[in-house]
Enzyme design. Structure first.
Site, mmCIF file in Angstrom:
data_model
loop_
_atom_site.group_PDB
_atom_site.id
_atom_site.type_symbol
_atom_site.label_atom_id
_atom_site.label_comp_id
_atom_site.label_asym_id
_atom_site.label_seq_id
_atom_site.Cartn_x
_atom_site.Cartn_y
_atom_site.Cartn_z
ATOM 1 N N ASP A 141 6.382 -26.478 -37.524
ATOM 2 C CA ASP A 141 5.109 -25.674 -37.232
ATOM 3 C C ASP A 141 4.765 -25.426 -35.912
ATOM 4 O O ASP A 141 5.511 -26.197 -34.972
ATOM 5 C CB ASP A 141 3.854 -26.276 -38.122
ATOM 6 C CG ASP A 141 4.176 -25.951 -39.477
ATOM 7 O OD1 ASP A 141 4.809 -25.129 -39.834
ATOM 8 O OD2 ASP A 141 3.449 -26.651 -40.060
ATOM 9 N N TYR A 188 10.563 -38.309 -40.070
ATOM 10 C CA TYR A 188 9.549 -37.839 -38.991
ATOM 11 C C TYR A 188 8.851 -38.887 -38.348
ATOM 12 O O TYR A 188 8.726 -40.157 -39.190
ATOM 13 C CB TYR A 188 8.634 -37.118 -39.939
ATOM 14 C CG TYR A 188 9.130 -35.478 -40.085
ATOM 15 C CD1 TYR A 188 8.722 -34.576 -39.240
ATOM 16 C CD2 TYR A 188 9.793 -35.179 -41.102
ATOM 17 C CE1 TYR A 188 8.823 -33.117 -39.228
ATOM 18 C CE2 TYR A 188 9.984 -33.945 -41.437
ATOM 19 C CZ TYR A 188 9.829 -32.905 -40.595
ATOM 20 O OH TYR A 188 10.207 -31.653 -40.631
#
Length: 251
Positions: free
Chosen positions: A52, A110
């Site tokens: 994003d 992540y």
């Protein structure tokens, strides 16, 4: 036909995510434009996933196809000269035609960074919280996430998916200098999943809700019951793994 993988990294602060958009600058668009200048023709990149707006990647893979062989060393050199400093090309290498940047990945990792002390030298690379958190409570909560679960409570509302099941291989918090780092590895991720998990666990770290509440959220499958999403700037796609990439060679 030849298929090539690109290994890259980028600082996402000035980009509206990885994926190309008609009204905003993306990482994909920035790289495609320069490759097209080098090759003299249009082509499309396929990324290993989406990030994003404001999210970073210390390791990201994309692939493209061309009819003729490419001088990968020369292309890497040219791209690093032509691209902005916020994008780095680490390697370009040929793979088999069935190897896919997105669908062949078996594990993604992540990391999310939080700092309790303002750091002007890492601006845009962490979430600044002005209070200490209970690292023990967050560690306990992170442990409940490991395993195979439906993460409906932690995906962006209204996002269509074939399934919300994800296999989480590792999930843990560790203290860092003036802050905390969360790491999670899984076979796949839902949109906004990591940021929703971090936001929820920060509430646990503030001791507003118990660590075991994570279990209830996984069962309820209701995004409105989970915590808010953590800001994008603290999130990094850290590692993407493929069965055909040998450690130390293509890396």
């Amino acid at each position: 036909m030849h298929r090539y993988f690109i290994k890259l990294a980028y600082k996402g602060t000035s980009f509206h995510g990885w994926q190309k958009q008609s009204n905003a600058t993306s990482v994909q668009q920035a790289i495609e434009i320069q490759i097209q200048k080098i090759l003299g023709r249009e082509l499309g990149l396929t990324g290993c996933g989406r990030t994003d707006t404001g999210v970073h990647a210390t390791e990201f893979y994309a692939h493209f196809e061309v009819d003729e062989r490419v001088d990968t060393g020369l292309m890497q050199h040219k791209l690093n000269l032509m691209l902005p400093r916020s994008i780095a090309i680490y390697n370009i290498f040929e793979v088999d035609l069935e190897d896919h940047a997105r669908f062949s990945a078996t594990r993604r990792t992540y990391r999310y960074f939080i700092k309790t002390l303002k750091d002007p030298f890492s601006n845009g690379l962490y979430w600044h919280l002005r209070q200490d958190l209970s690292i023990d409570a967050m560690k306990e909560a992170a442990g409940f996430i490991t395993g195979r679960h439906e993460f409906t409570s932690f995906k962006k509302m209204g996002t269509p998916t074939e399934t919300d099941w994800c296999q989480v291989f590792a999930s843990f918090w560790k203290p860092t200098l003036n802050g905390y780092m969360y790491e999670i590895s899984a076979d796949r991720f839902l949109r906004n999943m990591v940021r929703a998990l971090v936001g929820t666990m920060v509430e646990i770290g503030k001791q507003r809700v118990p660590a075991k509440s994570i279990n209830g959220l996984l069962i309820e499958k209701d995004r409105s019951k989970a915590g808010y999403s953590a800001p994008a700037e603290g999130l990094f796609l850290h590692k993407v793994e493929y069965p055909f990439i040998q450690k130390g060679i293509q890396e």
